[in-house]
Enzyme design. Structure first.
Site, PDB file in Angstrom:
ATOM      1  N   LYS A 214       0.837  -1.200  -0.066  1.00 43.04           N
ATOM      2  CA  LYS A 214      -0.019   0.029   0.013  1.00 43.04           C
ATOM      3  C   LYS A 214       0.780   1.434   0.108  1.00 43.04           C
ATOM      4  O   LYS A 214       0.719   1.999  -0.828  1.00 43.04           O
ATOM      5  CB  LYS A 214      -0.967  -0.003   1.208  1.00 43.04           C
ATOM      6  CG  LYS A 214      -1.899   1.013   1.229  1.00 43.04           C
ATOM      7  CD  LYS A 214      -2.755   0.693   2.311  1.00 43.04           C
ATOM      8  CE  LYS A 214      -3.696   1.781   3.045  1.00 43.04           C
ATOM      9  NZ  LYS A 214      -4.659   1.741   4.072  1.00 43.04           N
ATOM     10  N   GLU A 220      10.469  -4.640   4.646  1.00 44.53           N
ATOM     11  CA  GLU A 220      10.700  -6.087   4.272  1.00 44.53           C
ATOM     12  C   GLU A 220      10.305  -6.149   2.553  1.00 44.53           C
ATOM     13  O   GLU A 220      11.178  -6.852   1.988  1.00 44.53           O
ATOM     14  CB  GLU A 220       9.532  -6.952   5.068  1.00 44.53           C
ATOM     15  CG  GLU A 220       9.743  -7.031   6.273  1.00 44.53           C
ATOM     16  CD  GLU A 220       9.333  -6.129   7.326  1.00 44.53           C
ATOM     17  OE1 GLU A 220       8.855  -5.052   6.793  1.00 44.53           O
ATOM     18  OE2 GLU A 220       8.812  -6.406   8.453  1.00 44.53           O
ATOM     19  N   GLY A 275      -4.974  -2.576   5.096  1.00 44.56           N
ATOM     20  CA  GLY A 275      -4.295  -3.646   4.792  1.00 44.56           C
ATOM     21  C   GLY A 275      -5.035  -4.905   4.946  1.00 44.56           C
ATOM     22  O   GLY A 275      -5.188  -5.745   4.101  1.00 44.56           O
ATOM     23  N   ARG A 276      -5.518  -5.067   6.242  1.00 41.75           N
ATOM     24  CA  ARG A 276      -6.125  -6.411   6.441  1.00 41.75           C
ATOM     25  C   ARG A 276      -7.476  -6.611   5.947  1.00 41.75           C
ATOM     26  O   ARG A 276      -8.268  -7.734   6.089  1.00 41.75           O
ATOM     27  CB  ARG A 276      -6.056  -6.653   7.894  1.00 41.75           C
ATOM     28  CG  ARG A 276      -6.878  -5.394   8.763  1.00 41.75           C
ATOM     29  CD  ARG A 276      -6.332  -5.614  10.314  1.00 41.75           C
ATOM     30  NE  ARG A 276      -6.832  -4.526  11.078  1.00 41.75           N
ATOM     31  CZ  ARG A 276      -6.033  -3.261  10.899  1.00 41.75           C
ATOM     32  NH1 ARG A 276      -5.377  -3.132  10.579  1.00 41.75           N
ATOM     33  NH2 ARG A 276      -6.724  -2.333  11.844  1.00 41.75           N
ATOM     34  N   GLU A 361      -5.338  -7.576  14.955  1.00 44.32           N
ATOM     35  CA  GLU A 361      -4.642  -6.212  14.551  1.00 44.32           C
ATOM     36  C   GLU A 361      -5.816  -5.044  14.741  1.00 44.32           C
ATOM     37  O   GLU A 361      -5.734  -4.023  14.954  1.00 44.32           O
ATOM     38  CB  GLU A 361      -4.048  -6.242  13.056  1.00 44.32           C
ATOM     39  CG  GLU A 361      -3.360  -4.990  12.948  1.00 44.32           C
ATOM     40  CD  GLU A 361      -2.572  -5.190  11.539  1.00 44.32           C
ATOM     41  OE1 GLU A 361      -1.459  -5.896  11.450  1.00 44.32           O
ATOM     42  OE2 GLU A 361      -2.931  -4.536  10.586  1.00 44.32           O
ATOM     43  N   HIS A 392      -5.334 -34.145  16.953  1.00 48.12           N
ATOM     44  CA  HIS A 392      -4.100 -35.121  17.391  1.00 48.12           C
ATOM     45  C   HIS A 392      -3.263 -34.212  18.169  1.00 48.12           C
ATOM     46  O   HIS A 392      -1.969 -34.749  18.317  1.00 48.12           O
ATOM     47  CB  HIS A 392      -3.768 -35.832  16.116  1.00 48.12           C
ATOM     48  CG  HIS A 392      -4.784 -36.785  15.613  1.00 48.12           C
ATOM     49  ND1 HIS A 392      -4.576 -38.064  16.236  1.00 48.12           N
ATOM     50  CD2 HIS A 392      -5.535 -36.562  14.847  1.00 48.12           C
ATOM     51  CE1 HIS A 392      -5.865 -38.563  15.210  1.00 48.12           C
ATOM     52  NE2 HIS A 392      -6.268 -37.463  14.530  1.00 48.12           N
ATOM     53  N   LYS A 512       7.466  -0.731  12.128  1.00 50.64           N
ATOM     54  CA  LYS A 512       8.086  -0.454  11.009  1.00 50.64           C
ATOM     55  C   LYS A 512       9.337   0.587  11.219  1.00 50.64           C
ATOM     56  O   LYS A 512      10.032   0.633  10.367  1.00 50.64           O
ATOM     57  CB  LYS A 512       7.042   0.371  10.038  1.00 50.64           C
ATOM     58  CG  LYS A 512       6.135  -0.646   9.538  1.00 50.64           C
ATOM     59  CD  LYS A 512       5.092  -0.092   8.493  1.00 50.64           C
ATOM     60  CE  LYS A 512       4.059  -1.218   7.954  1.00 50.64           C
ATOM     61  NZ  LYS A 512       3.364  -0.705   6.807  1.00 50.64           N
TER      62      LYS A 512
HETATM   63  C1  G6Q Z   1      -2.785  -4.084   7.761  1.00 51.05           C
HETATM   64  C2  G6Q Z   1      -1.465  -3.606   8.242  1.00 51.05           C
HETATM   65  C3  G6Q Z   1      -0.281  -4.064   7.766  1.00 51.05           C
HETATM   66  C4  G6Q Z   1       0.172  -3.875   6.471  1.00 51.05           C
HETATM   67  C5  G6Q Z   1       1.494  -4.231   6.232  1.00 51.05           C
HETATM   68  C6  G6Q Z   1       2.197  -3.976   4.964  1.00 51.05           C
HETATM   69  O1  G6Q Z   1      -3.663  -3.606   8.051  1.00 51.05           O
HETATM   70  O2  G6Q Z   1      -1.649  -1.871   8.050  1.00 51.05           O
HETATM   71  O3  G6Q Z   1      -0.297  -5.553   8.025  1.00 51.05           O
HETATM   72  O4  G6Q Z   1      -0.722  -4.418   5.515  1.00 51.05           O
HETATM   73  O5  G6Q Z   1       2.459  -3.592   7.260  1.00 51.05           O
HETATM   74  O6  G6Q Z   1       2.338  -2.674   4.646  1.00 51.05           O
HETATM   75  P1  G6Q Z   1       2.256  -2.079   2.978  1.00 51.05           P
HETATM   76  O7  G6Q Z   1       1.008  -2.698   2.323  1.00 51.05           O
HETATM   77  O8  G6Q Z   1       2.094  -0.599   3.015  1.00 51.05           O
HETATM   78  O9  G6Q Z   1       3.604  -2.637   2.468  1.00 51.05           O
END
Ligand code: G6Q
Length: 548
Positions: A214, A220, A275-276, A361, A392, A512
């Protein structure tokens, strides 16, 4: 309430329904599901709801009709209906980030009008969907050629958190519908092993990377994206290859262009998609590449069907509302710390991991919208594994441990892989587990089996362990959409009751930036004197000394 203001709310624990529930809890806590069922022949069908093709049996919960009535009062007194409408109509209910929360717009009808700051967002949603469909068709048909003229046979999604968990889960869940002659991989961890293992057997000439971020600044993802760039160029030798082998999903066109990705191959989304909550936005590009645009649209229609149900069904018949209220009941009255999600479908093996982010989250918050510290428990810990594997291992603790763990069983009436009697055996286990958890086995029953007296206590199952059962017909793209939307809205319901912002994630933002300072110190001259505590300093020094 104005578009971004904090709603004025009576503290949760002062609401009349909360107080009534506290009293009511004293009467219910000692009741056993055995007795609740024995005295009420209609319970198993009365405490069940069907919506959008999902049958939700909540009769094996430690509740009475009065509990449900009081929980629904709590929902009304918490303003759930008004907050729900505020979300659907684009009010900026994510107050700490001053953002609308409109993942529901991603699957709205084409002629719907949903405005953010006076602009209808639905046409843009469809524009992006059409762009994704066009791109997917070209890649899937082989019209899209790589730098050496070969078609793409491998797709690697690089992203993390919300830009990874949804795509991975959806790919695994819908594998049956996916292109079997293409390979799909997902790289998220900054640990180089993730990238190395995902690409070691792939030919760069046939590999398309989707950089999903996003913000397009996440450490990462950007690190993995740069590695992917070098990996491609090392073999393809030509900078122009980047345009043929990389696509981006992002809200940040500037950074995408800087990376060298042609913005014609950039798929956008908006700050009102968290994001989620983004697996049905352009973040789902890898999903569309795997299952095709038709199936993707069908998944969206599943999401939409559940949205409509959540928005319009009366609260007492509203599946996400009931599910959310039950979570509140266990977290705040029984003091349950966790919820186990137990899908009896191997394709849903990543569903618990996906739900962990969605739920934890969203509702892992300790202050209210007004900034007060809560004096009650909020989001429980979600965890789980597909059945029957979990049976199990950790089911032992659910059956006979000291903790109360409400369970969500998820099953399908028809399997996608009919093999002998596998599916009957699988489903027999779902029903058997729910029954055993609720009813247990008394000492008398154990003795009647001829168990010696000393062994009886070990073989007794107290029962009275609650579970929901979600029964669907078949795992289709549409069914997956419904299931995910169900949990999304259940999470929303819980957040409203707890008066928290379910749509920010300051804890993730912290992560982050935290490492940045240390990265410099590990790469440079080591920890500056006095810049860390003695433990962190010693750990960093040991790492620096021993890594070479
Ligand atoms: C989701 C969070 C988090 C995010 C990641 C990746 O709701 O904000 O999990 O999706 O940190 O972020 P970017 O898409 O900006 O790389």
């Amino acid at each position: 309430m104005s578009a971004t203001s904090t709603p004025v709310q009576t503290p949760l624990t002062q609401l009349p329904a909360w107080r009534a529930l506290q009293q009511h809890f004293e009467a219910v806590r000692t009741k056993h599901l055995r007795d609740l069922f024995a005295g009420d022949a209609g319970r198993g069908t009365r405490l069940a709801v069907e919506a959008a093709g999902i049958y939700f049996d909540y009769s094996k919960h430690r509740i009475t009709d009065e509990t449900v009535r009081l929980l629904l009062d709590l929902a009304r007194q918490s303003g759930l209906e008004e907050r729900r409408e505020a979300m659907f109509t684009g009010e900026k209910i994510n107050i700490t980030e001053k953002r609308a929360v409109l993942h529901t717009a991603l699957r709205a009808a084409k002629d719907a009008v949903i405005e953010v700051d006076g602009r209808n967002v639905v046409p843009e949603v469809y524009e992006v969907l059409d762009h994704m469909a066009d791109f997917s068709e070209r890649v899937r048909s082989g019209v899209w050629k790589g730098a050496t003229g070969k078609a793409m046979r491998n797709v690697v999604n690089i992203g993390i958190g919300g830009s990874d968990l949804g795509p991975v889960m959806a790919y695994e869940a819908l594998r049956h519908y996916s292109r079997r002659d293409m390979t799909f991989r997902f790289v998220s961890n900054v640990d180089g092993t993730d990238f190395a293992e995902a690409t070691h057997d792939l030919d760069p000439a046939e590999t398309l990377f989707i950089i999903s971020s996003k913000t397009f600044t996440t450490l990462e993802t950007m690190t993995n994206a740069q590695t992917a760039r070098q990996w491609s160029l090392a073999r393809l030798k030509d900078e122009r290859a980047v345009a043929k082998h990389f696509a981006a999903v992002s809200t940040n066109a500037e950074e995408v262009a800087k990376f060298g990705i042609d913005t014609a191959n950039m798929f956008g989304f908006w700050d009102w998609v968290g994001g989620r909550y983004s697996m049905d936005s352009a973040i789902g590009l890898s999903t569309m590449l795997a299952i095709g645009p038709e199936n993707f649209r069908s998944m969206l229609s599943g999401f939409h069907a559940m949205d409509e149900h959540f928005r319009t069904a009366p609260l007492e018949k509203n599946l996400p509302v009931l599910m959310g209220l039950l979570s509140v009941w266990y977290a705040d009255f029984f003091g349950s710390e966790t919820v186990a999600v137990l899908p009896y479908d191997q394709y849903l093996k990543r569903f618990p991991a996906y739900l962990q982010q969605l739920t934890m989250e969203s509702n892992g918050k300790h202050v209210t919208l007004a900034g007060r510290r809560v004096d009650y428990a909020t989001g429980p810990i979600f965890w789980g594994e597909p059945g029957t594997n979990g049976q199990h291992s950790f089911y032992q603790l659910i059956h006979q441990g000291t903790r109360l763990i409400p369970c969500d069983f998820i099953g399908f009436c028809r399997t996608l892989n009919p093999l002998g009697d596998h599916h009957t055996l699988l489903m027999a286990n779902v029903f058997a587990q729910g029954e055993a958890l609720a009813f247990g086995k008394t000492p008398e029953q154990v003795r009647a089996e001829g168990t010696p007296e000393w062994l009886v206590p070990h073989r007794v199952f107290e029962g009275n362990r609650p579970s929901s059962t979600l029964l669907l017909d078949q795992l289709t793209p549409e069914a997956l959409g419904k299931l995910v939307a169900l949990y999304e809205h259940s999470v929303f319901t819980q957040g409203v009751i707890w008066q928290i912002d379910s749509f920010d994630q300051w804890g993730v933002e912290l992560g982050k930036v935290l490492a940045k300072k240390i990265i410099g110190e590990l790469e440079g001259a080591g920890p500056a004197a006095g810049s860390h505590d003695s433990s962190t300093t010693a750990l960093m020094k040991r790492f620096r000394n021993r890594r070479s």
